[in-house]
Design a protein around this motif. Structure first.
Motif, PDB file in Angstrom:
ATOM      1  N   ASP A 170      -7.679   7.429  -8.789  1.00 54.05           N
ATOM      2  CA  ASP A 170      -7.161   8.225  -7.684  1.00 54.05           C
ATOM      3  C   ASP A 170      -8.321   8.560  -6.756  1.00 54.05           C
ATOM      4  OD1 ASP A 170      -4.459   8.376  -8.528  1.00 54.05           O
ATOM      5  OD2 ASP A 170      -4.996   9.913  -9.995  1.00 54.05           O
ATOM      6  N   ILE A 171      -8.219   8.173  -5.505  1.00 55.24           N
ATOM      7  CA  ILE A 171      -9.300   8.451  -4.560  1.00 55.24           C
ATOM      8  C   ILE A 171      -8.745   9.196  -3.359  1.00 55.24           C
ATOM      9  CG2 ILE A 171     -10.586   6.405  -5.281  1.00 55.24           C
ATOM     10  CD1 ILE A 171      -9.722   5.052  -2.742  1.00 55.24           C
ATOM     11  N   LYS A 172      -9.635   9.902  -2.670  1.00 50.08           N
ATOM     12  CA  LYS A 172      -9.250  10.656  -1.484  1.00 50.08           C
ATOM     13  C   LYS A 172      -9.735   9.916  -0.246  1.00 50.08           C
ATOM     14  CE  LYS A 172      -8.993  15.314  -3.444  1.00 50.08           C
ATOM     15  NZ  LYS A 172      -9.474  16.720  -3.345  1.00 50.08           N
ATOM     16  N   ILE A 173      -8.834   9.747   0.699  1.00 57.89           N
ATOM     17  CA  ILE A 173      -9.160   9.155   1.987  1.00 57.89           C
ATOM     18  C   ILE A 173      -9.438  10.303   2.951  1.00 57.89           C
ATOM     19  CG2 ILE A 173      -8.432   7.570   3.790  1.00 57.89           C
ATOM     20  CD1 ILE A 173      -8.574   6.339   0.985  1.00 57.89           C
ATOM     21  N   ALA A 174     -10.658  10.396   3.448  1.00 56.85           N
ATOM     22  CA  ALA A 174     -11.026  11.489   4.348  1.00 56.85           C
ATOM     23  C   ALA A 174     -10.335  11.325   5.694  1.00 56.85           C
ATOM     24  CB  ALA A 174     -12.536  11.526   4.543  1.00 56.85           C
ATOM     25  N   PRO A 175      -9.937  12.419   6.351  1.00 56.77           N
ATOM     26  CA  PRO A 175      -9.328  12.306   7.678  1.00 56.77           C
ATOM     27  C   PRO A 175     -10.260  11.575   8.640  1.00 56.77           C
ATOM     28  CG  PRO A 175      -9.068  14.536   6.804  1.00 56.77           C
ATOM     29  CD  PRO A 175      -9.996  13.813   5.871  1.00 56.77           C
ATOM     30  N   GLY A 176      -9.707  10.639   9.395  1.00 47.48           N
ATOM     31  CA  GLY A 176     -10.500   9.906  10.376  1.00 47.48           C
ATOM     32  C   GLY A 176     -11.176   8.665   9.837  1.00 47.48           C
ATOM     33  N   THR A 177     -10.913   8.280   8.577  1.00 47.94           N
ATOM     34  CA  THR A 177     -11.566   7.111   7.995  1.00 47.94           C
ATOM     35  C   THR A 177     -11.243   5.855   8.805  1.00 47.94           C
ATOM     36  OG1 THR A 177     -11.551   8.030   5.754  1.00 47.94           O
ATOM     37  CG2 THR A 177     -11.716   5.640   5.951  1.00 47.94           C
ATOM     38  N   PRO A 178     -12.261   5.094   9.239  1.00 46.27           N
ATOM     39  CA  PRO A 178     -12.001   3.896  10.054  1.00 46.27           C
ATOM     40  C   PRO A 178     -11.719   2.672   9.211  1.00 46.27           C
ATOM     41  CG  PRO A 178     -14.361   4.261   9.883  1.00 46.27           C
ATOM     42  CD  PRO A 178     -13.703   5.392   9.134  1.00 46.27           C
ATOM     43  N   ASP A 179     -11.147   1.684   9.845  1.00 42.96           N
ATOM     44  CA  ASP A 179     -10.923   0.398   9.198  1.00 42.96           C
ATOM     45  C   ASP A 179     -12.258  -0.234   8.826  1.00 42.96           C
ATOM     46  OD1 ASP A 179      -9.216  -1.911   8.469  1.00 42.96           O
ATOM     47  OD2 ASP A 179     -10.282  -2.901  10.096  1.00 42.96           O
ATOM     48  N   GLY A 180     -12.345  -0.785   7.606  1.00 44.03           N
ATOM     49  CA  GLY A 180     -13.580  -1.423   7.156  1.00 44.03           C
ATOM     50  C   GLY A 180     -14.543  -0.497   6.451  1.00 44.03           C
ATOM     51  N   ILE A 203     -14.961   0.230  -2.705  1.00 40.32           N
ATOM     52  CA  ILE A 203     -13.590   0.103  -2.221  1.00 40.32           C
ATOM     53  C   ILE A 203     -13.617   0.026  -0.696  1.00 40.32           C
ATOM     54  CG2 ILE A 203     -11.272   1.049  -2.289  1.00 40.32           C
ATOM     55  CD1 ILE A 203     -12.440   0.433  -5.050  1.00 40.32           C
ATOM     56  N   THR A 204     -13.212  -1.103  -0.147  1.00 35.32           N
ATOM     57  CA  THR A 204     -13.172  -1.286   1.303  1.00 35.32           C
ATOM     58  C   THR A 204     -11.777  -0.957   1.821  1.00 35.32           C
ATOM     59  OG1 THR A 204     -14.857  -3.020   1.203  1.00 35.32           O
ATOM     60  CG2 THR A 204     -13.502  -2.920   3.190  1.00 35.32           C
ATOM     61  N   ILE A 205     -11.742  -0.058   2.798  1.00 34.03           N
ATOM     62  CA  ILE A 205     -10.475   0.420   3.348  1.00 34.03           C
ATOM     63  C   ILE A 205      -9.984  -0.543   4.430  1.00 34.03           C
ATOM     64  CG2 ILE A 205      -9.325   2.328   4.531  1.00 34.03           C
ATOM     65  CD1 ILE A 205     -10.277   2.999   1.709  1.00 34.03           C
ATOM     66  N   ARG A 206      -8.721  -0.949   4.306  1.00 31.36           N
ATOM     67  CA  ARG A 206      -8.076  -1.754   5.340  1.00 31.36           C
ATOM     68  C   ARG A 206      -6.950  -0.917   5.946  1.00 31.36           C
ATOM     69  NH1 ARG A 206      -7.482  -7.515   2.164  1.00 31.36           N
ATOM     70  NH2 ARG A 206      -5.996  -6.248   0.976  1.00 31.36           N
ATOM     71  N   VAL A 207      -7.140  -0.484   7.185  1.00 31.34           N
ATOM     72  CA  VAL A 207      -6.177   0.404   7.845  1.00 31.34           C
ATOM     73  C   VAL A 207      -5.120  -0.436   8.553  1.00 31.34           C
ATOM     74  CG1 VAL A 207      -5.859   2.228   9.555  1.00 31.34           C
ATOM     75  CG2 VAL A 207      -7.929   2.185   8.130  1.00 31.34           C
ATOM     76  N   GLY A 208      -3.864  -0.115   8.308  1.00 27.78           N
ATOM     77  CA  GLY A 208      -2.771  -0.846   8.935  1.00 27.78           C
ATOM     78  C   GLY A 208      -2.592  -0.481  10.401  1.00 27.78           C
ATOM     79  N   SER A 209      -1.733  -1.217  11.076  1.00 33.21           N
ATOM     80  CA  SER A 209      -1.452  -0.960  12.490  1.00 33.21           C
ATOM     81  C   SER A 209      -0.342   0.083  12.619  1.00 33.21           C
ATOM     82  CB  SER A 209      -1.055  -2.257  13.193  1.00 33.21           C
ATOM     83  OG  SER A 209       0.115  -2.794  12.589  1.00 33.21           O
ATOM     84  N   HIS A 210      -0.093   0.517  13.853  1.00 31.93           N
ATOM     85  CA  HIS A 210       0.941   1.513  14.129  1.00 31.93           C
ATOM     86  C   HIS A 210       1.811   1.016  15.276  1.00 31.93           C
ATOM     87  CE1 HIS A 210       2.746   5.396  15.312  1.00 31.93           C
ATOM     88  NE2 HIS A 210       2.550   5.726  14.059  1.00 31.93           N
TER      89      HIS A 210
END
Length: 317
Positions: A170-180, A203-210
């Motif tokens: 379980d990990i926390k994604i900080a507000p404002g985390t950018p793609d990559g 862990i590399t974050i991949r942010v989806g589109s909106h």
């Protein structure tokens, strides 16, 4: 092969600010992200190096330790030499004379051939040459990707990820985390051997589109549809934001393409960057066919006459 210098990897000076380091990382991570360079092994290796460099330099404490030579370019402790400690820190008159007999020394101080092995062992500091000396080895780092929704990355969220080996974290994604962005979970990688510390999970974050928000640094952009009456008469319109809808008043005769700036309604503060703004660009929508509107426009003569393409009709060099 030694890891590349993290400052050189990110293309920043050793005096760079934390903001400059974050900006350089984001630009390089986006350029070399594996999703944007499928099958490109060089880009993937570059992306890994950029992530490791950012991990070392984005933390002021770790950056200071690297600058002082206490850790290497991958964040691991620098090896030290027992031989150097034993001899270089002693009194200058004794530094290299511990094994050498002198006229005042008795037989107990004579040179022992076995001392040569002791000296060589201390010089190379080989744990395998000492009794029970299996070398402690740190576990390997493991890498994984985590797909995060656009709004979850903006607002922050908790999410589960499975790392190589089958463990679920379980990990926390900080507000404002950018793609990559790459998160380092210390001690969650491969197991060490012979008492060595475990590796880390990267862990590399991949942010989806909106559907309508687009991220531009710390700002958000969107196209805001408005009706013809709203554009001509002005008035209150509702603008969606990540934090909920906001009412904004349009000036009469607002042109399509006009951009409204909603202060601090963009990306939350992250990594030393201040909260961004929401930039809403007006797009006038005429709507479905309307006979009454057509009749009015055929009879309407604007004063003064409207010539929206006049500048384009003037010859330019």
């Amino acid at each position: 092969m030694a890891a590349p210098d993290p400052y050189a990897t990110l293309g920043v000076a050793r005096t760079a600010s934390q903001d400059e380091i974050h900006r350089a990382y984001r630009a390089l991570a986006k350029e070399h992200h594996p999703d944007l360079n499928p099958g490109n092994a060089l880009a993937e290796e570059r992306f890994k190096n950029v992530s490791v460099a950012h991990d070392v330099l984005s933390d002021p404490e770790r950056r200071g330790r690297f600058d002082r030579g206490e850790i290497n370019a991958t964040g691991l402790e620098q090896p030290t030499s027992a031989f150097y400690r034993d001899f270089a820190e002693t009194d200058p008159e004794r530094r290299y004379s511990r094994r050498r007999p002198s006229a005042t020394q008795g037989p107990s101080q004579s040179w022992d051939p076995g001392d040569l092995n002791d000296l060589l062992n201390s010089l190379f500091d080989d744990p395998a040459s000492r009794p029970g000396g299996a070398r402690a080895r740190r576990g390997r780092d493991v890498s994984s990707f985590l797909d995060v929704g656009f709004l979850d990355a903006l607002r922050g969220a908790s999410q589960r990820v499975e790392v190589p080996g089958g463990r679920v974290l379980d990990i926390k994604i900080a507000p404002g985390t950018p793609d990559g962005q790459t998160l380092r979970l210390r001690g969650q990688g491969g197991a060490g051997s012979h008492g060595g510390a475990p590796g880390d999970a990267l862990i590399t974050i991949r942010v989806g589109s909106h559907p309508f928000f687009r991220r531009s640094g710390q700002d958000l952009r969107l196209d805001l549809p408005i009706s013809l009456p709203e554009a001509v008469l002005g008035g209150a319109v509702t603008v969606p934001t990540p934090g909920g809808p906001v009412s904004v008043r349009l000036a009469p005769y607002s042109e399509s393409g006009t951009t409204l700036r909603l202060r601090q309604r963009g990306v939350p503060a992250w990594g030393g960057d201040a909260a961004g703004d929401l930039l809403a660009t007006l797009r006038v929508v005429i709507g479905p066919a309307d006979a009454a509107l057509e009749t009015f426009l055929r009879a309407w003569t604007p004063e003064p006459p409207l010539t929206p393409r006049q500048a384009m009709e003037t010859p330019h060099d």
